[in-house]
Design an enzyme around this catalytic site. Structure first.
Site, PDB file in Angstrom:
ATOM      1  N   HIS A   1       9.314  -3.084  -0.028  1.00 41.20           N
ATOM      2  CA  HIS A   1       8.644  -3.278  -1.318  1.00 41.20           C
ATOM      3  C   HIS A   1       9.059  -2.217  -2.333  1.00 41.20           C
ATOM      4  O   HIS A   1       9.598  -1.159  -1.989  1.00 41.20           O
ATOM      5  CB  HIS A   1       7.130  -3.241  -1.125  1.00 41.20           C
ATOM      6  CG  HIS A   1       6.597  -1.895  -0.717  1.00 41.20           C
ATOM      7  ND1 HIS A   1       6.201  -0.952  -1.630  1.00 41.20           N
ATOM      8  CD2 HIS A   1       6.404  -1.349   0.502  1.00 41.20           C
ATOM      9  CE1 HIS A   1       5.776   0.132  -0.981  1.00 41.20           C
ATOM     10  NE2 HIS A   1       5.888  -0.093   0.310  1.00 41.20           N
TER      11      HIS A   1
ATOM     12  N   CYS B   1       5.750   1.057   5.821  1.00 37.60           N
ATOM     13  CA  CYS B   1       6.666   0.187   5.089  1.00 37.60           C
ATOM     14  C   CYS B   1       7.935   0.902   4.652  1.00 37.60           C
ATOM     15  O   CYS B   1       8.057   2.118   4.748  1.00 37.60           O
ATOM     16  CB  CYS B   1       5.955  -0.395   3.876  1.00 37.60           C
ATOM     17  SG  CYS B   1       4.599  -1.473   4.325  1.00 37.60           S
TER      18      CYS B   1
END
Length: 221
Positions: A171, A187
């Site tokens: 992301h 992440c």
């Protein structure tokens, strides 16, 4: 007193997007809002190879490189050692981007399938986080709306194992200076302008390989 803005900035920096969920708020941004935010996070005169208002080390700027033999076009490979993400292209090349990975043991090497991708996604803390500190998360327990300060930034690729959402994402981040480091709760972070370039080239069903700190996917020179 902790203001809402300061709280959002603090929790975004600490927890990042391993805490994201697709089942969130009631509202979604319009195409005009998304276009406006894209312009906001894209430097004037943007050139992926040279634009660097974030002060990144030059090696973390996007670059087309030779890929190792046998890699499948469309797949993503994340090198946890060099902090690179490679998107494999046809013809033996790959686009390489600088990334940040998770802190300590929160990084989860593995083989994942990209089963969802969202432009300007929502973000929500996990129930475990809320249970641990309900007062801290009281104001955003139902999620944060999309926008340039959202923990997932401008784009998110959702990583699954089979039909199970791992809550791991590749992301964008509102903290681009974290690129090259270990910053998130699981992440893989990218500069928003960079993942905006990557996003349309990633197909649903593609495989993402997150290598351990002991492995290397550095392409041949």
């Amino acid at each position: 007193m902790l203001t809402r803005r300061h709280f959002i900035q603090t929790t975004t920096a600490l927890f990042s997007a391993s805490i994201s969920s697709p089942l969130l708020a009631d509202t979604w941004p319009t195409d005009a809002q998304k276009a406006g935010w894209d312009a906001q996070v894209t430097p004037p005169g943007y050139d992926p190879a040279t634009s660097n208002p974030w002060g990144l080390h030059p090696r973390f700027l996007p670059k087309r490189v030779l890929a190792k033999d046998g890699l499948v076009p469309g797949d993503i490979h994340v090198d946890a050692v060099a902090r690179y993400l490679y998107h494999i292209e046809e013809g033996g090349t790959a686009m390489r981007y600088g990334v940040a990975i998770a802190r300590g043991k929160l990084y989860e090497p593995g083989t994942y399938t990209i089963k969802r991708k969202v432009r300007w996604p929502h973000w929500q803390p996990t129930q475990n986080m809320i249970d641990r500190d309900p007062e801290l998360y009281a104001d955003i327990a139902d999620g944060m709306e999309p926008g340039p300060e959202n923990a997932l930034g401008s784009r998110a690729l959702y990583l699954f194992v089979g039909d199970r959402d791992t809550y791991l994402r590749i992301h964008g981040t509102p903290y681009p200076r974290s690129i090259g480091g270990r910053a998130s709760s699981g992440c893989v972070r990218m500069v928003m302008a960079h993942i905006n370039d990557l996003y349309p080239n990633v197909e649903i069903g593609s495989t993402a390989f997150l290598y351990s700190a002991e492995d290397s996917v550095t392409p041949r020179s």
